[in-house]
Design a protein around this motif. Structure first.
Motif, PDB file in Angstrom:
ATOM      1  N   UNK A   4     -34.207  20.534  31.634  1.00 30.98           N
ATOM      2  CA  UNK A   4     -34.715  20.459  33.004  1.00 30.98           C
ATOM      3  C   UNK A   4     -35.764  19.347  33.041  1.00 30.98           C
ATOM      4  N   UNK A   5     -35.519  18.324  33.857  1.00 37.07           N
ATOM      5  CA  UNK A   5     -36.425  17.183  33.918  1.00 37.07           C
ATOM      6  C   UNK A   5     -37.159  17.095  35.248  1.00 37.07           C
ATOM      7  N   UNK A   6     -38.451  16.853  35.183  1.00 35.70           N
ATOM      8  CA  UNK A   6     -39.270  16.678  36.378  1.00 35.70           C
ATOM      9  C   UNK A   6     -39.658  15.206  36.460  1.00 35.70           C
ATOM     10  N   UNK A  25     -40.067  27.763  31.105  1.00 38.05           N
ATOM     11  CA  UNK A  25     -38.829  27.158  30.618  1.00 38.05           C
ATOM     12  C   UNK A  25     -38.040  28.043  29.683  1.00 38.05           C
ATOM     13  N   UNK A  26     -38.684  28.568  28.660  1.00 33.57           N
ATOM     14  CA  UNK A  26     -37.975  29.374  27.665  1.00 33.57           C
ATOM     15  C   UNK A  26     -37.376  30.628  28.293  1.00 33.57           C
ATOM     16  N   UNK A  27     -38.121  31.277  29.201  1.00 32.27           N
ATOM     17  CA  UNK A  27     -37.649  32.520  29.824  1.00 32.27           C
ATOM     18  C   UNK A  27     -36.420  32.300  30.690  1.00 32.27           C
ATOM     19  N   UNK A  28     -36.270  31.081  31.225  1.00 27.33           N
ATOM     20  CA  UNK A  28     -35.116  30.784  32.084  1.00 27.33           C
ATOM     21  C   UNK A  28     -34.041  29.967  31.365  1.00 27.33           C
ATOM     22  N   UNK A  29     -34.259  29.725  30.061  1.00 28.04           N
ATOM     23  CA  UNK A  29     -33.242  29.044  29.265  1.00 28.04           C
ATOM     24  C   UNK A  29     -33.251  27.529  29.376  1.00 28.04           C
ATOM     25  N   UNK A  30     -34.448  26.937  29.546  1.00 28.79           N
ATOM     26  CA  UNK A  30     -34.541  25.487  29.692  1.00 28.79           C
ATOM     27  C   UNK A  30     -35.584  24.897  28.746  1.00 28.79           C
ATOM     28  N   UNK A  31     -35.253  23.737  28.193  1.00 31.65           N
ATOM     29  CA  UNK A  31     -36.262  22.849  27.640  1.00 31.65           C
ATOM     30  C   UNK A  31     -36.753  21.971  28.783  1.00 31.65           C
ATOM     31  N   UNK A  32     -38.056  21.850  28.954  1.00 33.82           N
ATOM     32  CA  UNK A  32     -38.614  21.170  30.118  1.00 33.82           C
ATOM     33  C   UNK A  32     -39.191  19.814  29.724  1.00 33.82           C
ATOM     34  N   UNK A  33     -38.833  18.794  30.509  1.00 33.87           N
ATOM     35  CA  UNK A  33     -39.260  17.424  30.259  1.00 33.87           C
ATOM     36  C   UNK A  33     -39.899  16.845  31.528  1.00 33.87           C
ATOM     37  N   UNK A  34     -40.721  15.828  31.328  1.00 35.19           N
ATOM     38  CA  UNK A  34     -41.237  15.043  32.455  1.00 35.19           C
ATOM     39  C   UNK A  34     -41.042  13.570  32.122  1.00 35.19           C
ATOM     40  N   UNK A  48     -38.179   7.575  28.553  1.00 32.41           N
ATOM     41  CA  UNK A  48     -39.392   7.882  27.796  1.00 32.41           C
ATOM     42  C   UNK A  48     -40.260   8.803  28.629  1.00 32.41           C
ATOM     43  N   UNK A  49     -40.696   9.882  28.019  1.00 31.01           N
ATOM     44  CA  UNK A  49     -41.526  10.819  28.768  1.00 31.01           C
ATOM     45  C   UNK A  49     -42.179  11.825  27.858  1.00 31.01           C
ATOM     46  N   UNK A  50     -42.240  13.081  28.321  1.00 29.31           N
ATOM     47  CA  UNK A  50     -42.885  14.144  27.556  1.00 29.31           C
ATOM     48  C   UNK A  50     -41.992  15.381  27.540  1.00 29.31           C
ATOM     49  N   UNK A  51     -42.071  16.131  26.441  1.00 30.66           N
ATOM     50  CA  UNK A  51     -41.373  17.403  26.326  1.00 30.66           C
ATOM     51  C   UNK A  51     -42.412  18.491  26.114  1.00 30.66           C
TER      52      UNK A  51
END
Length: 364
Positions: A4-6, A25-34, A48-51
């Motif tokens: 999931x990317x923001x 993120x973990x509770x909904x099944x996503x690795x979250x990125x920006x 290029x961003x952040x995790x």
């Protein structure tokens, strides 16, 4: 897990809001990125961003492929970097393996045209593009005072109150901590000022609406609408923004206070309070289907509604990338629901319940 990317125009934008989302993120099944759209590298097909690392509650810099689901929080302006990012985002929307949890709305004049042609037309202030100083001065001779607003504006920036009085043109605007007023002694000087303004941004004009309290405090209603996990629209909540006396806008950036809607309504001076509340909810229920009949599917909306002294309602603004400050300040108990919502909606799409963007959605 899914990704999931923001997207933002800077990795510093909306840091606290994005971090609170990432915690779910973990509770909904996503690795979250920006990431920033302009960081896309066509050679590596990565950005290029952040995790986000939930265990350490921290963000780490990383290069990664475009995430599966995208949440666009870019507030585009009329600068080169915004245009670059917007072009990349439009390209991403064409990729079959990328899903946006919501699409943006067009500029305010295009939105005006759609709403003016809808059943909500009685709530829409008459608007028209400002093409020249000469044309605005002619309009001012019939409509005085008048407001001008940037077509691509946000957060109350660049809004001007213009009034002709005693052979002078009075121009007022709010700039965060201060209220600024200019008085032009002749129309030629005003025309030069306006011409310079129009070179920087496109503007539209509206009749001035006296949306203030008896104490001359500007105020409006901010409603947050979102789709839930059943893909139906909800009115999450409504709050009141109460500005400083003498200001022309009630934005939080200009020092406005926040009041829960029900609390404000109990003390409101209107004789038909229940009718006003019902009318507001009717507007908010009717609006999303109208927009989705014309524009691509949406996930959330921020709707600003003004009320004049006689109880008339006006739709002032509709934003597909609303902030959360008004609702969070008025209803702090909703914080978990608000932060989880983007990921919960993406999870619904991921789990195969995605609907065709042209299909009408229900309102819950």
């Amino acid at each position: 897990m899914s990704s999931f990317g923001i997207m933002t125009l800077s990795l510093e934008n909306e840091k606290s809001y994005i971090t609170e989302i990432a915690k779910f993120g973990e509770a909904t099944g996503f690795n979250v990125y920006q990431f920033v759209p302009s960081s896309y590298n066509p050679l590596t097909e990565k950005v290029s961003g952040k995790v986000f690392d939930k265990d350490k509650n921290a963000w780490y810099k990383q290069d990664f492929p475009i995430p599966d689901f995208l949440y666009d929080r870019c507030y585009y302006q009329d600068d080169a970097h915004s245009r670059q990012c917007k072009n990349i985002v439009e390209w991403l929307k064409q990729k079959e393996d990328t899903v946006f949890i919501g699409n943006g709305l067009p500029n305010k004049l295009k939105l005006y045209d759609v709403l003016k042609a809808s059943k909500l037309n009685a709530y829409i202030p008459k608007s028209k593009p400002v093409l020249s100083a000469e044309e605005l001065l002619e309009e001012l001779s019939f409509v005085n005072p008048i407001m001008i607003k940037p077509i691509n504006g946000s957060q109350g920036n660049g809004i001007y109150f213009i009034k002709e009085q005693n052979s002078c043109i009075h121009v007022r605007t709010d700039k965060k901590a201060k209220h600024v007023e200019h008085i032009f002694s002749d129309k030629e000087k005003f025309s030069r000022w306006l011409a310079q303004l129009l070179q920087k941004n496109d503007y539209f004009s509206q009749v001035y609406l006296p949306l203030c309290t008896a104490q001359k405090q500007p105020f409006d209603i901010r409603a947050l609408l979102q789709k839930n996990e059943q893909n139906t629209w909800e009115i999450v909540e409504k709050g009141i923004r109460l500005g400083t006396e003498g200001r022309i806008i009630s934005n939080l950036s200009a020092g406005a206070a926040v009041i829960p809607f029900k609390e404000w309504l109990e003390n409101a001076p209107y004789t038909m309070k229940s009718f006003i509340e019902t009318e507001i909810d009717d507007i908010l229920t009717t609006l999303p289907p109208i927009l989705e009949q014309t524009f691509p599917a949406l996930f959330e909306l921020g709707v600003d509604i003004g009320i004049t002294e006689n109880g008339s309602l006006w739709i002032l603004d509709v934003n597909s990338k609303p902030g959360r400050k008004v609702i969070l300040q008025a209803y702090p108990d909703l914080s978990g629901k608000l932060y989880r919502a983007p990921l919960a909606y993406a999870a619904m799409l991921r789990d195969g319940q995605r609907r065709n963007s042209n299909e009408k959605t229900l309102f819950y």
